[in-house]
Motif scaffolding. Sequence first.
Motif, PDB file in Angstrom:
ATOM      1  N   VAL A 134       1.420  35.242  31.974  1.00 13.43           N
ATOM      2  CA  VAL A 134       0.282  35.555  32.832  1.00 13.43           C
ATOM      3  C   VAL A 134      -0.992  35.051  32.158  1.00 13.43           C
ATOM      4  O   VAL A 134      -1.208  35.297  30.970  1.00 13.43           O
ATOM      5  CB  VAL A 134       0.171  37.070  33.084  1.00 13.43           C
ATOM      6  N   TYR A 135      -1.783  34.353  32.928  1.00 20.20           N
ATOM      7  CA  TYR A 135      -3.074  33.897  32.423  1.00 20.20           C
ATOM      8  C   TYR A 135      -4.162  34.767  33.039  1.00 20.20           C
ATOM      9  O   TYR A 135      -4.179  34.966  34.250  1.00 20.20           O
ATOM     10  CB  TYR A 135      -3.339  32.455  32.831  1.00 20.20           C
ATOM     11  N   ASN A 147       7.159  28.898  31.397  1.00 20.11           N
ATOM     12  CA  ASN A 147       5.997  28.038  31.272  1.00 20.11           C
ATOM     13  C   ASN A 147       6.308  26.628  31.682  1.00 20.11           C
ATOM     14  O   ASN A 147       7.325  26.071  31.333  1.00 20.11           O
ATOM     15  CB  ASN A 147       5.526  28.040  29.826  1.00 20.11           C
ATOM     16  N   ARG A 148       5.393  26.051  32.414  1.00 18.90           N
ATOM     17  CA  ARG A 148       5.591  24.686  32.863  1.00 18.90           C
ATOM     18  C   ARG A 148       5.683  23.729  31.691  1.00 18.90           C
ATOM     19  O   ARG A 148       6.443  22.800  31.702  1.00 18.90           O
ATOM     20  CB  ARG A 148       4.402  24.278  33.705  1.00 18.90           C
ATOM     21  N   ARG A 149       4.841  23.990  30.700  1.00 16.58           N
ATOM     22  CA  ARG A 149       4.796  23.035  29.601  1.00 16.58           C
ATOM     23  C   ARG A 149       6.097  23.037  28.817  1.00 16.58           C
ATOM     24  O   ARG A 149       6.331  22.174  27.992  1.00 16.58           O
ATOM     25  CB  ARG A 149       3.664  23.380  28.653  1.00 16.58           C
ATOM     26  N   ARG A 198       9.521  27.935  36.703  1.00  8.88           N
ATOM     27  CA  ARG A 198       8.766  29.111  37.150  1.00  8.88           C
ATOM     28  C   ARG A 198       7.285  28.847  37.062  1.00  8.88           C
ATOM     29  O   ARG A 198       6.781  28.317  36.096  1.00  8.88           O
ATOM     30  CB  ARG A 198       9.142  30.309  36.290  1.00  8.88           C
ATOM     31  N   GLU A 199       6.607  29.252  38.111  1.00  6.14           N
ATOM     32  CA  GLU A 199       5.163  29.052  38.146  1.00  6.14           C
ATOM     33  C   GLU A 199       4.487  30.067  37.238  1.00  6.14           C
ATOM     34  O   GLU A 199       4.874  31.230  37.211  1.00  6.14           O
ATOM     35  CB  GLU A 199       4.649  29.272  39.574  1.00  6.14           C
ATOM     36  N   PRO A 200       3.489  29.660  36.519  1.00  2.00           N
ATOM     37  CA  PRO A 200       2.727  30.655  35.762  1.00  2.00           C
ATOM     38  C   PRO A 200       1.894  31.519  36.703  1.00  2.00           C
ATOM     39  O   PRO A 200       1.474  31.063  37.764  1.00  2.00           O
ATOM     40  CB  PRO A 200       1.829  29.814  34.870  1.00  2.00           C
ATOM     41  N   ILE A 201       1.697  32.743  36.342  1.00  2.00           N
ATOM     42  CA  ILE A 201       0.876  33.632  37.156  1.00  2.00           C
ATOM     43  C   ILE A 201      -0.547  33.583  36.637  1.00  2.00           C
ATOM     44  O   ILE A 201      -0.775  33.652  35.437  1.00  2.00           O
ATOM     45  CB  ILE A 201       1.381  35.082  37.058  1.00  2.00           C
TER      46      ILE A 201
END
Lengths: 237, 205, 390
Positions: free
Chosen positions: B126-127, B166-168, B194-197
Motif C-alpha cells: 500500500v502506498y 509489486n509491479r516492479r 497484482r496492482e499496488p494499492i
Amino acid sequence: MAPLSDDQATEESDTDTLALPGDGLREGIVDDLRERIGDALIDAHISPNDDLWVRVTTDGWKDTGTALKAAGFDHFCFLSAIDWMPSPYGTGEDDPDAEPKEPDTEIVQGVTGGETRLQVFARLTDLDRHVGITIKADVPDDEPLVDTWTESFAGANWHERECHEMFGIGFVGHPDLRNMYLPTDFEGHPLRKDFPLLARMVKPWPGIVDVEPMPEFDEEEKNDDQKEDESTEGESS
Amino acid sequence: MGLVDRGRMPAPLTKLFNMSRSYSLWVYQWGLACCAIEMGAAFGSPRYDVMRLGVIPLPASPRQADFVCISGTVTDKMAPAIKRLWEQMPEPKYSISMGSCANCGGPYWDSYSVTKGVDQIIPIDVYVPGCPPRPEALLEGVVLLQQRIKNEDMAAKWRGDEYRNNRREYEVDDGGYRTHGVSGDPIPSNVPPREPIVVGGGPIE
Amino acid sequence: MTMLSDRQQLSYIASQAADARLNVELETEGMTLNIGPQHPATHGTLRIICRLDGEQVVWAEPSAGYMHRGYEKLTEVRTFPQVTTLINRIDWLGSFANEVPFILAAEKLMEIEAPPRAQVIRTILFELSRIANVSLFLGDLGVQMGAITPVFLAFRDREYVLNLIEGATGGRFHPNFDRIGGLKDDLPKGWIDETRQVMIKLQQFCDTIEDLLFGNEIFQSRMRGIGIIPADIAKSYGLSGANLRASGIDYDLRRDQELPMAWDKADWRVWTHPDGDSFARCWVRLQETRESCKIVEQLLDQIPAGPIMTKVPRIIKVPEGEAWVATENPLGEMGYYVVSKGDLGPFRVKIRSASFNNISVVPWALKGVYVPDVITILASLYFILGDIDR
Ligand code: SF4
C-alpha cells in the motif's frame, strides 16, 4: 556532598541586556586581530550595522582560530567551504529545448575577495559582546590542504569531517577524517560545483514546462484562463 | 495447518483465517524522517487510536511483526538495513510505504543520497501519498491493507501461484517470459500481476 | 572554570578513569554495544557505537548519515521560493521556524523588510512551532525512562497546536507559509481567540508534565548530576539553545541580536540553569515552553493592522552578496549563510543546524557514564535526525 543548585536559583538574566554591537566595536575587533596575527590578515569587510568578515592567509588559518579564541570569540558556530566555480551544469531550470547557454566559467569570489577556487570559511561568536565574525581563507588549488582547528575548538572536528567529505579538502592534523554522511564507497565530493546531480540530467525539472491548458475549454475561455494564470503566478512567486 | 501447505483449503476456512489475520496485525514501525512523527501520531496517540482497527503497534522486533510501515526518506546508506529487516520478518508479511519520500523520493527526487522509492528494495502493498500524509490517510492505508488480506487466497500464495504484489517485482525478458524480480523464479503465465494499492486512488467499499 | 560541585568532580574523575583504562591495557574484556540505527531512543536513525568496560562506556561514537538528504546541494538547483519548501523539512518538528532565518537572510540581501503585521504573525507562528516541537520532547522524555503516559499527553496537547498551525497555514507539519517580503496569507477568522484558549491548555500541560516527571524521584535520580557539560566545553563544541543555557551561559538569539521580528514587543525572560546536567537541560526546555506560551499570548494582543506582504517583484532575483542570519530555533541556533550571485537561486547555502553541533559533544559526554545513562543523556541533549544529517 554539596547540594545541586535549586531549580529556582537561575541567575537574574535579562534585566541588563548588553547594548547591541555597533560598527565601532567591529572595527576594534579587526584592529585587535591585526595586532594578534599581523600580516596574516589580508582583508576585512564590515557591512554596516550587520556583520563582519575577515580573510586570512592559508598559513595563518590556524593561528587566527587560536587568536580569536583568546580574543573572546570562544563559541564555535560552524566551519565549511565554498566552491566559487560556477556550476557547469547550470541550475537545471533552463528550458531543455532552448539553445544551451555558454556556461559561465569565471570564478568570482564574494565578500573580501580571494584567489582560489575553494575557500574555507568559519564563524565564531562572542557570547558576551553578542557579536559574530566570519573568517575566510583560500585553499590552494593544486593541493587542497589547510590546518585543522580541532586544537582550539573541539567542535570543529565534525565540521571538518563534513567539509572533507563534501569538498575534498584535507585538514592537516585532524585526528580522524572518515566519511560521515555518505557510504564509504561513494565517489566524488557532492558539494563541489562540478558534481552532477544525475537525476536532473536524466529528467529535467518538470516545472520548467508550462502546464498544458485543460482540453475541454474552448478557445476564448482558454485565453482568459491563461491570463488569470499569469496574474496568480505573479502573486505567488 | 496441514491444509495450507498441501495447497488446498476450503473457502470458508480461508475466509475465517483471513478475517482473523486482518484484525490482529502487529505492525513494526520503521520511522525514518518527518513522516515518522505522523506515524507516531496515528499509531501512538489517543486521538487516532489505531488499535480500534485491530492493529497492534507494539512489536519490538521485526521477527514478530505482520507488516512494516516504512515512513520517511530512505537513503542509500539506510537501504541495506531495510532489506535486512524485511528479510527477518516471517511470512506472510505486508508493507506500507508512507509519504512521498518512501514512495518515490519526494522532494529529494534529484538528491545524490536518497533512494528514489523504497519499492526498489522491498515489495510494497500500500502506498500512502502525502508529504507528510495525515494520520487519517495512514489509517485508510491500513484499512485497505486489511481488505487485501481478507481477499487473499492463502493456499495459492503458498503454492507460489500468487506472487507478491509489486509491479516492479515482475520483470519481462525478451521472450515475454516473466521472472520473479526478487527470487528470479519463473512466474506461470496465468498469474496476473497484482496492482499496488494507493490511498486516495479509489473509494473504500 | 567555575566551581565544580562534588558530583561534577566525581563524574569528571570517572571519565578520566575511563580514558586511562582505554589507554592502558583493558582490565576486563571490552564489549561493543551498537545502538541503532533503528532504536526508539534515537528519534529516527542515529546509530551509536559504544565500547564498554563492564557497565561503563569507555568510548562512544555516533555514526550519522542515515538521514543525509543533501539539502545544501539541492538548494543550489532550486529558486529562492522553492528553497523554503525544502528547508521546512530539516527540523521536522519545528518546521515553520526553519523557514524564518532563510527568508530573513534573503530579505537582508534584497534590503526589504516584512511589514509589521507579518513580523508579529511570523513570531507567533515561530513560537507555536517551538511549542509543538518541545512538547513532544517533554512527552518523549518519559518514554526514555519507561513512563508511557507523558507521551500520550504530549500527543494529545500537541494536536491542538498543530490544528492552530493548520488553521493558519494549511499544513500540519510543513507549512511553507513564509514568503520573501511577508507571509502567504492572513490569519483566519476566530484564530486569535482559539489560540488564546490553546495557550491556556498548553500551560496546563507544562504543569502536568512538571508534576508527573520533574518532581518524580526516579526521574530526578536518573537525571541529576548525570551527563554534566561544563560551560567551556559547551562553547568549544558550539552547543546552542537550551543545551548552552543549561550550562549557565546566558545567551539567546531572540534577545541578543536585532532582527525584524517581534520578540522585543513581549515581556519574557531567558532561563538559565547553572548545573549543566541532564536535568538542567530538560528543565530549561520546560521553562522555555512556558515562556513561548506567554510570548504568544502577549503578541496576540499586539497584532497591528496593515498589509502582510511588501512589494516584491514577480520573479524574485536576489542581488549579489553574502548574508548570515541565525535565529533561536526550538533546537538551538539555526542559521543560513546565503551566497547569492544575482540569480534566481542561491549560489551556496551553508545550513548551520543546531543538532549537528549539539550531538558532536556526545563522544565527550558519554565517556565514563554507565549504560543506562546513555539513553537519558541522549534524550536530554535533544536532537532531530534531519537536523543532524541535513
Ligand atoms: S514525505 Fe515529506 S514529510 Fe514524509 S519524510 Fe518525506 S519529506 Fe518528510
